[in-house]
Each structure stands twice: as C-alpha cells, then as structure tokens.
Write a protein that holds these residues in place. Structure first.
Motif, PDB file in Angstrom:
ATOM      1  N   LEU A  76       0.814  -1.245  -0.068  1.00 14.76           N
ATOM      2  CA  LEU A  76       0.118   0.074  -0.042  1.00 14.76           C
ATOM      3  C   LEU A  76       0.930   1.303  -0.127  1.00 14.76           C
ATOM      4  N   THR A  77       2.060   1.315   0.690  1.00 16.89           N
ATOM      5  CA  THR A  77       2.802   2.313   0.466  1.00 16.89           C
ATOM      6  C   THR A  77       3.832   2.092  -0.422  1.00 16.89           C
ATOM      7  N   ASP A  78       3.822   1.337  -1.573  1.00 22.22           N
ATOM      8  CA  ASP A  78       4.953   1.361  -2.464  1.00 22.22           C
ATOM      9  C   ASP A  78       4.334   2.166  -3.661  1.00 22.22           C
ATOM     10  N   GLN A 202      -6.770  11.980   8.938  1.00 25.84           N
ATOM     11  CA  GLN A 202      -5.951  10.718   9.421  1.00 25.84           C
ATOM     12  C   GLN A 202      -6.753   9.413   9.088  1.00 25.84           C
ATOM     13  N   PHE A 203      -6.316   8.310   8.861  1.00 29.82           N
ATOM     14  CA  PHE A 203      -6.930   7.272   8.820  1.00 29.82           C
ATOM     15  C   PHE A 203      -7.312   6.609  10.184  1.00 29.82           C
ATOM     16  N   VAL A 258      -0.874   2.740  10.513  1.00 31.85           N
ATOM     17  CA  VAL A 258       0.421   3.200  11.068  1.00 31.85           C
ATOM     18  C   VAL A 258       1.529   3.318   9.831  1.00 31.85           C
ATOM     19  N   LYS A 259       1.366   2.086   8.925  1.00 31.24           N
ATOM     20  CA  LYS A 259       2.311   2.216   7.834  1.00 31.24           C
ATOM     21  C   LYS A 259       1.968   3.482   6.757  1.00 31.24           C
ATOM     22  N   LEU A 260       0.719   3.521   6.634  1.00 26.70           N
ATOM     23  CA  LEU A 260       0.082   4.472   5.862  1.00 26.70           C
ATOM     24  C   LEU A 260       0.326   5.858   6.334  1.00 26.70           C
ATOM     25  N   GLU A 261       0.232   6.183   7.615  1.00 28.14           N
ATOM     26  CA  GLU A 261       0.292   7.469   8.257  1.00 28.14           C
ATOM     27  C   GLU A 261       1.817   8.158   8.181  1.00 28.14           C
ATOM     28  N   ALA A 262       2.578   6.967   8.221  1.00 30.54           N
ATOM     29  CA  ALA A 262       4.005   7.355   8.407  1.00 30.54           C
ATOM     30  C   ALA A 262       4.502   7.811   6.629  1.00 30.54           C
ATOM     31  N   ASN A 263       3.826   7.533   5.901  1.00 25.90           N
ATOM     32  CA  ASN A 263       4.288   7.527   4.704  1.00 25.90           C
ATOM     33  C   ASN A 263       3.496   8.447   3.713  1.00 25.90           C
TER      34      ASN A 263
END
Length: 279
Positions: A76-78, A202-203, A258-263
């Motif tokens: 999802l963050t690629d 935010q998600f 968490v991964k999406l928010e960081a990226n």
C-alpha cells in the motif's frame, strides 16, 4: 519450507485454527527425549494429518515470510504500484457553531487586551469546565457578544477504496479530520473551517480487504511485529483470494494505518481524493 496455511479473518470475524500444532505432534515423553537427543535444532515430524510440521517450543516458534508474498502494508505504500482511488465518500458530517464549549475555550479565544481588562476571577475559575455557548460565556465575562467568536465545530468521517488492477487487490479504509468528538476551528465561514480541519486528516478504524489473485500469496503482519523478519506464526495472516471483502483483525488494521500515516506525504492520491470530496 513452504509457508503453512494460516487463519484468514473473514467479514464475520470468525477464525479457524487446526487442532494439531507443535505440541500435539509428539505422542509421549519418550519420543520427545529421542528427538532432543538427536538434535538441538528444530526437526520435522508428522502430525495427526500426516503432514510435516516443525516441532518447536511454543514461545520460540518463528515463521519466515515467503519472499514472493505480497505484504499488505508494504504494498500500500509502494509508490511503484499504480494505485487508484475509488468510491471516496462522506459517511457523516458535522459543521456547526451551535455546540457548547467549556468556558476555558471561550476565554482563551479572547484578545489579550480584553483579557487584561477582564481578568479571571475566582468565580470565573469555577466555571472553567462548564459547557456553554459563546453568548453565555460573554455574559459571564461581562463583555459584548461580538468580542467573543464562536468556533466552527467540524467532524467529517468518510471512506475510500484504494485498488490495484495489477495486484487484483482493493482495500477499503476510513478517514476523518479528528479523533475527538469535533475539532474547533476559528474561521469566518464553514467552507474555510472544513479546509482548515483537513490540513491534518487521518486514517482510522476498520480496514477491509478484497483480494482476487489466487496466484500470489497476500500476507498481513500485525502491528506488534511489523518491523521484524522472523515472526511468531500468530503474527502472520494469510489473506485468501475471495470475491468478498474480508475485515482485518484490529492489530493488522492498525499495522496498515500506522504504515500509511508514516508515508502519507509520499502518497498524494489519498490527499487529492479526500480534499476533492470535502470541498
């Protein structure tokens, strides 16, 4: 060795685990001792189904990820994957100036000069946490209503689907401007308040996955172990190909969020779709 089949969290939140496991593969202490004497490393022994499984101590068991598997949060963050946004919509929207606020909020919004001429008194301090309208707060302070601005209370909840045709993968997520009941924004009109509220959206909450590719394994790693290589088997979730959405367990949904928010800053398609929807 091949990855074992792991439980999949479906939309009805039901989990299923085989009754057999590392502790059930050995029938008695004698067999355990024989194996321990043969080697101090893990060994393969047949379970009741006739399949080979690693015999390990439960606390030390670890699972290596198949190098060819798709890891959900990583995919999802690629940025190299062509992600598209579909069905971005508003589920609930609150934009009003009529909700009460604790007296403290009203007083803090006053100009510094007004605070000097109308300092806090013991009587006002007693009202600090009392919810009230701007009109009531102005009357309590002893000033004209026009000197006290009523903020806009903004709370918008929405959802979207991000999908990749190449991966045959779609993920439905939810977004909002605040985790609180409302966010207070001091602007002249409602439109400006909404824009200001979504400068840091935010998600949150539930995550659902639709995966139709039966040629490649899709894996989720829970939030507690997202940065490790050798993982406890219970931290891995294999998401089977299906024609229906499957709801992720809370720890796996959190790992994705968490991964999406960081990226998020590097994934502009989310921001573009949400801002276009709220305008």
């Amino acid at each position: 060795m091949d990855l074992p089949t792991l439980p999949t969290n479906t939309s009805d939140n039901s989990d299923s685990l085989d009754n057999g496991g590392p502790s059930s593969t050995l029938n008695d202490n004698a067999q355990t001792n024989d194996i321990a004497q043969t080697s101090e490393s893990n060994v393969s022994v047949p379970d009741s189904t006739g399949l080979e499984q690693l015999s390990t101590e439960p606390d030390n068991s670890a699972q290596t990820i198949d190098p060819s598997a798709i890891i959900l949060a990583e995919a999802l963050t690629d940025k190299a994957i062509s992600w598209q946004i579909h069905n971005c919509k508003i589920i609930k929207k609150t934009v009003t100036q009529d909700l009460p606020l604790p007296f403290l909020y009203h007083y803090d919004s006053l100009d510094g000069a007004i605070k000097q001429t109308h300092p806090l008194t013991p009587e006002l301090l007693l009202q600090f946490n009392t919810p009230m309208s701007a009109h009531e707060a102005a009357k309590l302070i002893g000033i004209d209503d026009a000197l006290l601005t009523s903020p806009w209370h903004v709370k918008v909840i929405g959802s979207l689907v991000v999908f990749s045709e190449a991966l045959q993968l779609a993920v439905r997520m939810h977004w909002t401007n605040t985790g609180k009941e409302t966010q207070q924004i001091y602007t002249k009109d409602a439109a400006d308040a909404i824009i200001a509220a979504f400068k840091d959206w935010q998600f949150f909450g539930r995550v659902d996955v639709l995966y139709k590719n039966n040629k490649q394994t899709l894996i989720s790693i829970d939030a507690q172990n997202a940065n490790t290589q050798a993982l406890p088997a219970e931290s891995l979730l294999t998401i089977d190909a299906s024609s229906d959405y499957q709801q992720l367990l809370a720890t796996h949904a959190l790992a994705v969020i968490v991964k999406l928010e960081a990226n998020k800053a590097e994934l502009p398609w989310f921001d573009k779709a949400i801002l276009a929807r709220i305008e």
